[in-house]
Scaffold this active site. Sequence first.
Site, PDB file in Angstrom:
ATOM      1  N   ASP A 105      -7.029   2.088  -9.328  1.00 39.62           N
ATOM      2  CA  ASP A 105      -7.943   0.959  -9.641  1.00 39.62           C
ATOM      3  C   ASP A 105      -9.494   1.919  -8.697  1.00 39.62           C
ATOM      4  OD1 ASP A 105     -10.124  -0.489  -8.992  1.00 39.62           O
ATOM      5  OD2 ASP A 105      -8.512  -2.368  -7.782  1.00 39.62           O
ATOM      6  N   GLU A 158      -3.234   1.819 -20.563  1.00 37.50           N
ATOM      7  CA  GLU A 158      -3.992   2.619 -21.307  1.00 37.50           C
ATOM      8  C   GLU A 158      -4.048   2.407 -22.212  1.00 37.50           C
ATOM      9  OE1 GLU A 158      -2.606   7.450 -22.031  1.00 37.50           O
ATOM     10  OE2 GLU A 158      -2.081   6.411 -20.886  1.00 37.50           O
ATOM     11  N   ASP A 188      -9.428   7.121 -16.576  1.00 40.56           N
ATOM     12  CA  ASP A 188     -10.580   6.854 -17.970  1.00 40.56           C
ATOM     13  C   ASP A 188     -12.041   6.300 -17.670  1.00 40.56           C
ATOM     14  OD1 ASP A 188     -10.107   4.570 -16.953  1.00 40.56           O
ATOM     15  OD2 ASP A 188      -9.231   3.316 -19.388  1.00 40.56           O
ATOM     16  N   THR A 240       0.429   3.690 -21.168  1.00 38.13           N
ATOM     17  CA  THR A 240       1.125   2.615 -20.453  1.00 38.13           C
ATOM     18  C   THR A 240       0.238   1.826 -20.878  1.00 38.13           C
ATOM     19  OG1 THR A 240      -0.658   2.596 -18.766  1.00 38.13           O
ATOM     20  CG2 THR A 240       0.932   3.912 -18.072  1.00 38.13           C
ATOM     21  N   ASP A 284       0.852  -1.264  -0.160  1.00 39.90           N
ATOM     22  CA  ASP A 284       0.261  -0.148  -0.190  1.00 39.90           C
ATOM     23  C   ASP A 284       1.197   1.250   0.001  1.00 39.90           C
ATOM     24  OD1 ASP A 284      -1.970   2.294   0.357  1.00 39.90           O
ATOM     25  OD2 ASP A 284      -2.757   0.528   1.973  1.00 39.90           O
TER      26      ASP A 284
END
Length: 239
Positions: free
Chosen positions: A134, A211, A170, A208, A112
Amino acid sequence: MATEDRKPLRTFGRRVGRPLRPKQHSLVENLLPKLRIGLTAPGELAPKSQFFDVDEVWLEIGFGGGEHMVQQARGHPRVGFLGCEPFIDGVAKVLSAIDEFSDKNIRLHDDDAREVMTALTAKSIARAFILFPDPWPKVRHQKRRIIQPGFLDELHRIMAPGGQLRFATDVRSYADEAMVQFAAHPGFEWTAQKASDWTQPPSDHITTRYEDKRLGDIRPVFYDFVRSAIDGCSSEHHS
């Protein structure tokens, strides 16, 4: 009887995917311990101490497969990169890249990111990236999205005044929600002057694999902010 503090909500999904290949497993076992960020007591981790000689330190929260972070690190050899990613497959990919090209300016945390943020000293991060985190698209899970008031308080604490922050997504609902959270926080100033500033990839952005998959419901948006000189921000002030 005193009650224990509640553990923060988990902001990421699965940590393990396909079994690692033997080479990847070896890198996780042998190289990762050498590159793992050395956590300290809260507020005591000076990020430059993790590197031999760098001018400043950047932080990537959730680096996925690591394409963005690795290419940024190679393009900025005088910058130290702290990368956080709980998904072991992504960590293994970055380790493979580091092993192949002997990159010296990357340190990793395979859990984390908030653990690293808590440890960092104040005003010590020059730039931060949160790229396609996420999205937790189901309404009942959206409380797990990482962009929350308390998270922004901590991000503001560790970033240097004038430091740059980039958030990208996105997913329309997350883009809208994140902008509401950023707008409500006095410690970050949105730098956009025109629509293309957030609808087009910034000139220094590195695409990436995630993406390229176009899994979201909108074209990616990119929100760039600067950390204001205001100190002492708290979610109590903007909740």
